[in-house]
Write a protein that holds these residues in place. Structure first.
Motif, PDB file in Angstrom:
ATOM      1  N   ASP A   7       0.820  -1.216   0.000  1.00  0.00           N
ATOM      2  CA  ASP A   7       0.000   0.000   0.000  1.00  0.00           C
ATOM      3  C   ASP A   7       0.857   1.271   0.000  1.00  0.00           C
ATOM      4  O   ASP A   7       0.549   2.250   0.656  1.00  0.00           O
ATOM      5  CB  ASP A   7      -0.952   0.005   1.200  1.00  0.00           C
ATOM      6  CG  ASP A   7      -2.021   1.088   1.086  1.00  0.00           C
ATOM      7  OD1 ASP A   7      -2.383   1.428  -0.049  1.00  0.00           O
ATOM      8  OD2 ASP A   7      -2.466   1.589   2.131  1.00  0.00           O
ATOM      9  N   ASP A   8       1.957   1.218  -0.757  1.00  0.00           N
ATOM     10  CA  ASP A   8       2.828   2.387  -0.897  1.00  0.00           C
ATOM     11  C   ASP A   8       2.723   2.856  -2.344  1.00  0.00           C
ATOM     12  O   ASP A   8       3.589   2.585  -3.172  1.00  0.00           O
ATOM     13  CB  ASP A   8       4.265   2.010  -0.531  1.00  0.00           C
ATOM     14  CG  ASP A   8       5.152   3.234  -0.340  1.00  0.00           C
ATOM     15  OD1 ASP A   8       4.700   4.347  -0.696  1.00  0.00           O
ATOM     16  OD2 ASP A   8       6.279   3.079   0.163  1.00  0.00           O
ATOM     17  N   MET A   9       1.647   3.574  -2.632  1.00  0.00           N
ATOM     18  CA  MET A   9       1.333   3.929  -4.008  1.00  0.00           C
ATOM     19  C   MET A   9       2.356   4.883  -4.630  1.00  0.00           C
ATOM     20  O   MET A   9       2.687   4.791  -5.807  1.00  0.00           O
ATOM     21  CB  MET A   9      -0.068   4.545  -4.074  1.00  0.00           C
ATOM     22  CG  MET A   9      -1.181   3.571  -3.753  1.00  0.00           C
ATOM     23  SD  MET A   9      -1.267   2.264  -4.995  1.00  0.00           S
ATOM     24  CE  MET A   9      -2.583   1.251  -4.315  1.00  0.00           C
ATOM     25  N   GLY A  10       2.843   5.814  -3.848  1.00  0.00           N
ATOM     26  CA  GLY A  10       3.827   6.756  -4.365  1.00  0.00           C
ATOM     27  C   GLY A  10       5.113   6.065  -4.766  1.00  0.00           C
ATOM     28  O   GLY A  10       5.695   6.361  -5.819  1.00  0.00           O
ATOM     29  N   TYR A  11       5.561   5.136  -3.941  1.00  0.00           N
ATOM     30  CA  TYR A  11       6.776   4.387  -4.257  1.00  0.00           C
ATOM     31  C   TYR A  11       6.559   3.527  -5.496  1.00  0.00           C
ATOM     32  O   TYR A  11       7.444   3.428  -6.352  1.00  0.00           O
ATOM     33  CB  TYR A  11       7.167   3.527  -3.064  1.00  0.00           C
ATOM     34  CG  TYR A  11       8.383   2.663  -3.303  1.00  0.00           C
ATOM     35  CD1 TYR A  11       9.618   3.232  -3.566  1.00  0.00           C
ATOM     36  CD2 TYR A  11       8.289   1.271  -3.260  1.00  0.00           C
ATOM     37  CE1 TYR A  11      10.735   2.448  -3.792  1.00  0.00           C
ATOM     38  CE2 TYR A  11       9.398   0.482  -3.478  1.00  0.00           C
ATOM     39  CZ  TYR A  11      10.628   1.064  -3.744  1.00  0.00           C
ATOM     40  OH  TYR A  11      11.729   0.289  -3.968  1.00  0.00           O
ATOM     41  N   ALA A  12       5.387   2.890  -5.600  1.00  0.00           N
ATOM     42  CA  ALA A  12       5.080   2.089  -6.783  1.00  0.00           C
ATOM     43  C   ALA A  12       5.093   2.950  -8.041  1.00  0.00           C
ATOM     44  O   ALA A  12       5.583   2.529  -9.093  1.00  0.00           O
ATOM     45  CB  ALA A  12       3.728   1.412  -6.607  1.00  0.00           C
TER      46      ALA A  12
END
Length: 293
Positions: A259-264
């Motif tokens: 749930d780390d959308m920015g990193y993805a």
């Protein structure tokens, strides 16, 4: 003339609008999202600048995934372009016409198998206890080489790469066969008159004359190698211990498991930059060779 140009632009406008909406806008939006930290379960987005990219540089799994993609790309170029070109030349120059057609069909069959089916098939072949590979090794008295191919961190990614080469090799061979067929026979006859053998003829005639097709295949192969997802998810899921992660599967895991959308989004941007640069470099190199020739 102006009216004709306007009419042509009007015809192209819908296609350009669709490309801008479904290709370029998502790229720009992904780059924007990579500058934020956010969760799908919580409202709000926190601007962090290049923090996600710094996180990637410090993430050992990211570097492992990038290394796996590089291994994938190098292996794919060697087999799906280099070896496929050799086989295409052999099919056209050595094999008889009737047998040639049969072999083309045999080589192309794996390309007609879906990626999921191929992954499950090879997963069965790699089974440590009942798999065909280890059973064959035992039958040949080579049981000491039997291995848990997908369960060992040192061999898991290579098991996936081998499956991918098996499936894609015949397809690229057929494309290169078509390119070889378009080479004028007079060039081969001239090479024979000059005393060139098969190997010399291959490098002096076949390779230069199929440069456009090989350039296209290298671009597609390298781009595809950095976008690998289905094969890994079906066969290993990125394991064991993240040893078979690729950038695509690590992006998925970071987004929907961590749930780390920015990193993805940052990982996705890295994938885009790598594939874009690789394609641009190959095109420039090919054009320079064409001009020099």
């Amino acid at each position: 003339m102006q009216r004709r140009r306007f009419r042509h632009a009007l015809y192209a406008a819908p296609a350009l609008a669709l490309i801008a909406l479904f290709v370029y806008y998502p790229i720009v939006e992904n780059i924007r999202l990579s500058l934020f930290k956010f969760s799908v379960f919580q409202p709000g987005m926190r601007y962090v600048g290049l923090e996600n990219y710094r996180q990637a540089l410090q993430d050992p799994v990211f570097w492992k995934a990038l290394a796996n993609n590089l291994c994938y790309a190098v292996t794919s170029v060697i087999f799906q372009v280099g070896a496929a070109l050799v086989l295409a030349a052999i099919l056209e120059a050595v094999i008889g016409r009737r047998l040639r057609g049969l072999l083309r069909t045999v080589y192309f069959i794996p390309a007609a198998v879906s990626m999921t089916v191929a992954g499950l098939l090879f997963q069965f072949l790699y089974q440590p206890d009942a798999g065909l590979i280890n059973s064959a090794l035992d039958t040949l008295g080579l049981g000491r080489f039997a291995h848990d191919w997908l369960g060992d961190p040192d061999t898991s990614i290579w098991g996936v790469i081998n499956m991918s080469q098996w499936q894609s090799f015949g397809y690229t061979t057929m494309l290169l066969t078509v390119a070889v067929q378009r080479i004028p026979r007079e060039l081969y006859e001239a090479a024979t008159v000059d005393g060139a053998g098969r190997i010399r003829t291959f490098f002096a005639v076949t390779v230069p004359m199929v440069r456009e097709m090989t350039t296209l295949l290298v671009i597609l192969t390298v781009s595809g190698a950095f976008l690998v997802f289905n094969e890994v998810m079906v066969m290993t899921g990125g394991g064991p211990s993240n040893s078979s992660q690729t950038l695509g599967t690590w992006l998925y895991a970071s987004a929907f498991t961590g749930d780390d959308m920015g990193y993805a989004a940052a990982v996705g941007t890295v994938m885009f930059v790598i594939t874009f640069v690789a394609g641009a470099v190959q095109l420039l190199h090919s054009r320079r060779k064409a001009v020099a020739a």
